[in-house]
Design an enzyme around this catalytic site. Sequence first.
Site: not given
Length: 129
Positions: A33-34, A37, A40-42, A61, A68-69
Site C-alpha cells: 500500500a502507498t 510505503m 516506512l519512509m517516515e 511528521g 509511488h512508482t
Amino acid sequence: MELKTGLIHETSIMVEESNTAIAYGSGGVRVFATPAMIGLMEKAALELADQYLPEGETTVGTLVNIKHTAATPVGMKVVARAELIQIEGKKLSFVVEARDETGPVGAGKHERFIVNQEKFLQRAESKLD
C-alpha cells in the site's frame, strides 16, 4: 554524536497481507500500500533523528511529498532510506526513497519537526477539554 545533514538511515519490512492496498483500504489490489510505503519512509526518518535527540525529544511528521512508482507483491521486502538534507531550527528535511528486491518503488521529500514529547502530548490532549 550530532544531528547533521548527510546522515542516512534505512529500515525495511516484508510485504504481507496486513500492509497491502486492500488491507489499508487505499486500493483494490494485493500489493504494498502507498500509505504503508510512506509510513516506512517516515519510520526511516524518525529513527535517524531519534538517535541524535536528547531524552524527552522526538520528531513528528509534518509534510510528505511522495511518488509511488512501482508495485511490490506480497512476499517481497521493501527498504526505505532517509537522508537528512536540511536543518532549519527544529525543522528537519529529508529525501526519502523506497526500493524492493527489483528496484525503486517510490521517492520524495519528507519534513519532520523536533518536539518535546510531554508538551506535545499535553497540547494534543488539551483538545479533549
